[in-house]
Design an enzyme around this catalytic site. Structure first.
Site, short mmCIF file in Angstrom:
data_model
loop_
_atom_site.label_atom_id
_atom_site.label_comp_id
_atom_site.label_asym_id
_atom_site.label_seq_id
_atom_site.Cartn_x
_atom_site.Cartn_y
_atom_site.Cartn_z
N SER A 536 45.04 42.53 54.33
CA SER A 536 43.83 43.28 54.02
C SER A 536 42.86 43.25 55.20
O SER A 536 42.82 42.26 55.95
CB SER A 536 43.15 42.68 52.80
OG SER A 536 41.84 43.21 52.66
N TYR A 549 39.77 36.83 47.05
CA TYR A 549 40.72 37.82 47.58
C TYR A 549 40.92 37.60 49.08
O TYR A 549 42.05 37.52 49.57
CB TYR A 549 40.19 39.22 47.30
CG TYR A 549 41.09 40.33 47.76
CD1 TYR A 549 42.31 40.57 47.11
CD2 TYR A 549 40.75 41.14 48.84
CE1 TYR A 549 43.15 41.59 47.53
CE2 TYR A 549 41.59 42.15 49.27
CZ TYR A 549 42.79 42.38 48.61
OH TYR A 549 43.61 43.37 49.02
#
Ligand code: ZN
Length: 652
Positions: A536, A549
């Site tokens: 990410s 996350y």
């Protein structure tokens, strides 16, 4: 037999009438094609003769014959090629004609030059003096003809209803033989021709009649064979270590000169046949099978020994036609072994499946023939002639470049939706067979796609999925770790240890375990293993409220970097992509999008393009990037982290 299932399926209410002979031929061809004990994978052919008018308005007699590349089971009207009958009959008066020149003449006899290449058996259809002709390679008949006294057995079962033709290679020679010696033997009571070691032709005034005669003759043979049909009983299916199959696949692929898909089959039939596997060494049912299965299977695992024997066979026969031949790869296509059962190989998953279908029928016919008498196949020299037929050799030169991942196997997690699905689709589109894992059912299975519903944190279940994937395709060459969760946004003050553990388990730990399971397979990938993890933009530029996350994706990135270091010596490349703002994924709901956009005071459309390039980023783009990272263009790249975020000044 796979059951004596040949029955008259003609439905007069559904079949086109006599006023539409081509339509009736299409209908009858599909009935023949629907029965795998009659025709398999493009085998068999059919025709009908009509009169039409040409561009001058002159009446022309034409033969509508099956075009090559069409399967009888699914043939359409445009699958038939109309040929000028008078030209074909004139060709039969030639004493000799090379098959490549015959094909040229057949093409030149077409009424429509955009019609497909006509069947190589067109001349035989032309010469039979009946309006409709049907031809199959029926299993039952082969069990009868592939015997030392095959002709006598056919005579015993079918009497004078058929004319028996000795084996001659299909093409001009067979048609010429029939023109000179068989045509005169056709009487009013003749229902068909039995071609020894090849198949059955029936004919009639209509396709309906030709079809009914076909079914009737095969039914008689099947009834005769009933006491001799094998009964297979269920047997144990030993577990096999996936890496041992992958190692065999690597040997097979190295010999083939390209990655091969290998599939394991271990059922009652295979187990039963393994009691006398040496029968397989006598040869195939019909010569056309050699293209798919080679002349004989490999017994055991000595792939190198098989290749030496294949080269010897090529050397022994290569001068038969006095023209230089290109040797085909010496890798086996069928392998019979007590531990594995049967493995079949092919350059694509569909090819391995076709080899398996053919061999399942081969086993049944050999077993029936042995029970009846003695199974006998054609001589190696006759089989060599078909394997190295000039028409087949010509195809070698015409074959285009294979798809970049042809014969390779990819395992993709999170394959049901979003980036995972896009990666699976991108790799399949470039030729890979794909094992798709997901918590939700990851779509329907196909020849080149094995969906497995599994929780990636369930280690035994993931191990089973890898095992199933290897039994289905032979190994794992490419891994894309795309499964992930996006925990609810929370500031650190509200840190939720449970959500942290869950995110770590799914986004990071599950990948480490997956890596452990697939490493031995990646190390055996014929073209080198390749791994891409979907991390990410948060790894390089974290956002507030996303500690769980961001940290889990950072852990994933470190796992990939360590894998790149540890596995480089095994030729495995491991790279990372950092997508951002890919909104067509399962992580993003409409509500979440609206909420995020509002937080930045933007509309949803503006929010989606909130990057330097002002572009919207799609799953497809990420899939294309992942496929590129797996390609030769990145052959010297490992441990790289590639953003796919439209440009981000914090990252740059
Ligand atoms: Zn044939």
């Amino acid at each position: 037999m796979v059951g004596f299932v040949v029955s008259d399926r003609w439905d007069s209410a559904a079949a086109p009438g006599a006023d539409d002979p081509v339509g009736q031929c299409v209908y009858g061809s599909r009935l023949l094609g629907a029965e795998p004990t009659l025709v398999l994978h493009g085998g068999g052919n059919t025709s009908v003769k009509t009169t039409t008018s040409d561009v001058f308005g002159d009446a022309v007699e034409v033969l509508h014959v099956k075009g090559s590349g069409w399967d009888l089971a699914s043939i359409e009207r445009e699958g038939f090629t109309a040929l000028r009958l008078d030209r074909l009959l004139r060709l039969l008066r030639l004493e000799r004609l090379a098959d490549s020149r015959m094909m040229n003449e057949l093409r030149a006899a077409r009424l429509d030059t955009s019609a497909p290449d006509p069947s190589v058996e067109s001349l035989l259809h032309a010469l039979l003096p009946y309006p409709a002709v049907q031809h199959s390679h029926a299993d039952a008949l082969i069990a009868l003809t592939n015997q030392p006294d095959g002709a006598a057995l056919v005579r015993k079962v079918l009497g004078d209803d058929v004319v028996i033709v000795p084996y001659v290679m299909p093409g001009f020679d067979l048609a010429r033989l029939c023109a000179t010696t068989v045509a005169a033997r056709l009487g009013p009571g003749t229902l068909g021709l039995v071609l020894l070691n090849h198949g059955l032709f029936t004919f009639g005034t209509s396709t309906e009649e030709a079809y009914r005669r076909h079914v009737e003759l095969i039914d008689r043979v099947e009834r005769f064979l009933e006491p001799f049909r094998p009964q297979w009983t269920e047997a144990d299916r030993p577990a096999v270590e996936p890496a041992t199959i992958a190692a065999l696949r690597k040997e097979i692929s190295d010999l083939a000169g390209r990655p091969m898909v290998v599939r394991r089959h271990d059922d009652a039939r295979v187990r039963g046949f393994l009691a006398r596997p040496e029968l397989s060494q006598r040869g195939p049912l019909t010569p056309d099978h050699v293209i798919r299965t080679k002349r004989v299977p490999l017994l055991g695992r000595d792939v190198g020994g098989y290749a030496r024997e294949y080269r010897r066979y090529f050397g022994e026969h290569q001068d038969r036609r006095g023209v230089p031949l290109t040797m085909l790869d010496p890798a086996p296509r069928v392998l019979l072994d007590p531990a594995y059962g049967m493995l079949t190989a092919g350059p694509r998953a569909a090819d391995a499946d076709i080899a398996a279908d053919i061999y399942a029928h081969t086993i049944d016919v050999i077993a029936t023939a042995e029970s009846l008498g003695t199974y006998r196949a054609l001589d190696p020299a006759d089989l060599f002639d078909v394997e190295y037929w000039e028409l087949e050799q010509a195809k070698l030169g015409r074959a285009g470049t294979p798809a970049p991942f042809a014969g390779e196997v990819a395992l993709v997690t999170g394959a049901a939706s979003g980036i995972g699905r896009a990666c699976a689709e991108a790799l399949r589109a470039k030729g890979a067979a794909v094992i798709g894992l997901d918590l939700r059912q990851p779509g329907p299975g196909t020849a080149d796609y094995l969906p497995v519903q599994v929780d990636v944190t369930d280690r035994p279940a993931v191990g089973d999925a890898v095992r199933a994937g290897v039994e289905r395709f032979g190994g794992v060459d490419l891994v894309v770790a795309a499964a992930g969760i996006f925990p609810q946004t929370q500031p650190l003050g509200d840190f939720d240890p449970q959500a942290w553990r869950r995110a770590m388990a799914v986004n990071a730990e599950s990948v480490a375990y997956l890596f452990r399971a697939v490493h031995p397979l990646l190390a055996l990938a014929p073209r080198g293993g390749r791994v891409v993890v979907i991390a990410s933009r948060n790894v390089t530029a974290p956002g507030p409220g996303a500690v769980t996350y961001s940290a889990s994706k950072a852990a994933l990135t470190q796992i990939a970097r360590v894998a790149a270091l540890e596995w480089a010596g095994d030729g495995i490349r491991v790279n990372v992509v950092h997508p951002d703002a890919v909104f067509d994924t399962g992580l993003w709901t409409e509500d979440l999008l609206r909420d995020r956009a509002a937080r930045y005071g933007l509309s949803v459309a503006e929010y989606k393009r909130r990057n330097l390039l002002g572009v919207e980023i799609t799953s497809r783009q990420v899939g294309a990037l992942v496929a590129a990272l797996c390609s030769d263009a990145f052959g010297a790249t490992t441990g790289a982290q590639v953003p796919v975020d439209g440009g981000n000044e914090r990252v740059i």
